[in-house]
Write an enzyme that holds these catalytic residues in place. Structure first.
Site, PDB file in Angstrom:
ATOM      1  N   PRO A 114       0.830  -1.199   0.000  1.00 44.86           N
ATOM      2  CA  PRO A 114       0.000   0.000   0.000  1.00 44.86           C
ATOM      3  C   PRO A 114       0.870   1.255   0.000  1.00 44.86           C
ATOM      4  CG  PRO A 114      -0.699  -1.555   1.697  1.00 44.86           C
ATOM      5  CD  PRO A 114       0.600  -2.050   1.170  1.00 44.86           C
ATOM      6  N   GLU A 115       0.405   2.291  -0.686  1.00 49.38           N
ATOM      7  CA  GLU A 115       1.139   3.554  -0.734  1.00 49.38           C
ATOM      8  C   GLU A 115       0.405   4.605   0.084  1.00 49.38           C
ATOM      9  OE1 GLU A 115       2.310   4.331  -4.820  1.00 49.38           O
ATOM     10  OE2 GLU A 115       2.736   2.207  -5.142  1.00 49.38           O
TER      11      GLU A 115
ATOM     12  N   ARG B 112      12.101  -2.695  -9.740  1.00 49.74           N
ATOM     13  CA  ARG B 112      10.677  -2.376  -9.638  1.00 49.74           C
ATOM     14  C   ARG B 112      10.177  -1.989 -11.025  1.00 49.74           C
ATOM     15  NH1 ARG B 112       9.449  -0.558  -4.449  1.00 49.74           N
ATOM     16  NH2 ARG B 112       7.256  -0.710  -5.066  1.00 49.74           N
TER      17      ARG B 112
ATOM     18  N   LYS C 161       4.185   5.412   4.947  1.00 50.91           N
ATOM     19  CA  LYS C 161       3.498   4.129   4.971  1.00 50.91           C
ATOM     20  C   LYS C 161       3.378   3.572   6.391  1.00 50.91           C
ATOM     21  CE  LYS C 161       5.231   3.337   0.328  1.00 50.91           C
ATOM     22  NZ  LYS C 161       6.002   2.472  -0.590  1.00 50.91           N
TER      23      LYS C 161
END
Length: 274
Positions: free
Chosen positions: A2-3, A262, A53
Site C-alpha cells: 500500500p502507498e 521495480r 506508509k
C-alpha cells in the site's frame, strides 16, 4: 505494498471508530509485545496519524503504537466483537465498546512514548508525508532542489522515502507521466517550469488517488471509460500496468522497464528522454 493514499484511507477508517474512544480490550499477536497490552487498555485514543506508509495510534496518556503494513499487512474494522474468520495472522486487535480494529499479517509493530517517536529509526529518516494536507507544491519544489535529491534520477528519487514519505511504485509512474518527464532525468536538469509542473503533479496525482480510492485518471476520463464498459482495473491509471496499451494522450504504446528491480511504466512519446 500500500502507498500513501491507501494508508491514509485506512487511517481515516480507523479514526472513525477509535478516535475519542476508550480501548476496552487490546491483544498483540506478537509475543514480544503482549506485556504492552496492560499499559494501553482502558485509555483513550486521541489521534490516528500517518507518516508515509507508517500508521501511528496515539493515546491520551502519552504512548503510541507504531505499525507499518509492509508488503502484506492490512487493517480491518468491524462492528462488534465477533471476529471474522481469516487465514491471516492477527497481529493487533483494538476493541472499543462498539467496534474492533484488526491488523493482520504485519510484523513491524512497536509501542513508544509519543514524545520519543522522533527517534524511531524509520520515522527519523523519512521526509514529509505525501498526504499531509499542509504540504504545498512549493514545498515539494524546494525539496527537489536540495543537494541530496537534485542529482538523483527521478526513477530513484520517487521511491526515496527520505524525499517524500508515502510515495510508491504506481504513484511514481503516474506522477512522472502527468508531469511529462522521463524517469532518467534529474531535478538539477529540469527547468523552473518543469520543476513546478512535477511538484504540482506529485500532489495532484497522490491526492486524486486518495479521493477516488486508487484512481489516478482525471475524473472525466475515468467516467468516460466507465461508460464504455471498461472494468475498474482498466480505467485506474494512465500508464501503470498498461504495457502495450495506447497512451491516452498520444496513442503510442505504453512501455515497461525494470528500474531498481521495480516495474515502471511510461509513454516514450509524452515522456521522451532529452
Amino acid at each position: 505494498m500500500p502507498e500513501g493514499p491507501e494508508i491514509r484511507r485506512a487511517a481515516d477508517t480507523l479514526a472513525d471508530v477509535l478516535e475519542g474512544r476508550t480501548i476496552t480490550s487490546i491483544t498483540f499477536g506478537l509475543p514480544r509485545l503482549r506485556r504492552e497490552a496492560s499499559r494501553l487498555k482502558g485509555h483513550k485514543v486521541v489521534a490516528i496519524e500517518t507518516r508515509g506508509k507508517a500508521l501511528l495510534t496515539h493515546f491520551e496518556h502519552g504512548l503510541s503504537i507504531y505499525s507499518h503494513n509492509q508488503l502484506y499487512g492490512v487493517w480491518k474494522v468491524i462492528a462488534g466483537h465477533t471476529l471474522p474468520k481469516s487465514t491471516r495472522s492477527m497481529r493487533l486487535l483494538l476493541q472499543t465498546r462498539d467496534h474492533s480494529a484488526i491488523l493482520y499479517s504485519a510484523s513491524d509493530i512497536s509501542v513508544w512514548p509519543t514524545a520519543e517517536l522522533v527517534h524511531h529509526p524509520f520515522l527519523a529518516k523519512i521526509g514529509p508525508d505525501i498526504m499531509d494536507p499542509c504540504l504545498g507544491w512549493r514545498d515539494v519544489a524546494d525539496r527537489l532542489g536540495l543537494p541530496q535529491f537534485a542529482a538523483k534520477e527521478l526513477a530513484a528519487l520517487y521511491l526515496d522515502q527520505a524525499f517524500l514519505a508515502g510515495n510508491g511504485n504506481y504513484l511514481r509512474s503516474e506522477i512522472l507521466h502527468d508531469a511529462r518527464l522521463h524517469h532518467r532525468q534529474r531535478p538539477r536538469e529540469l527547468t523552473r517550469g518543469e520543476l513546478g509542473k512535477l511538484a504540482r503533479s506529485t500532489l495532484t496525482i497522490s491526492r486524486r488517488s486518495y479521493d477516488s480510492g486508487g484512481i489516478t485518471l482525471a475524473p472525466r476520463l475515468s467516467r468516460s471509460l466507465q461508460r464504455q464498459g471498461l472494468a475498474r482495473e482498466w480505467r485506474r491509471f494512465y500508464v501503470f500496468g498498461r504495457e502495450d496499451s495506447p497512451c491516452y494522450h498520444c496513442s503510442h504504446p505504453i512501455r515497461r522497464q525494470e528500474v531498481g528491480s521495480r516495474r515502471l511504466y511510461f509513454c516514450p512519446v509524452c515522456q521522451g528522454e532529452h
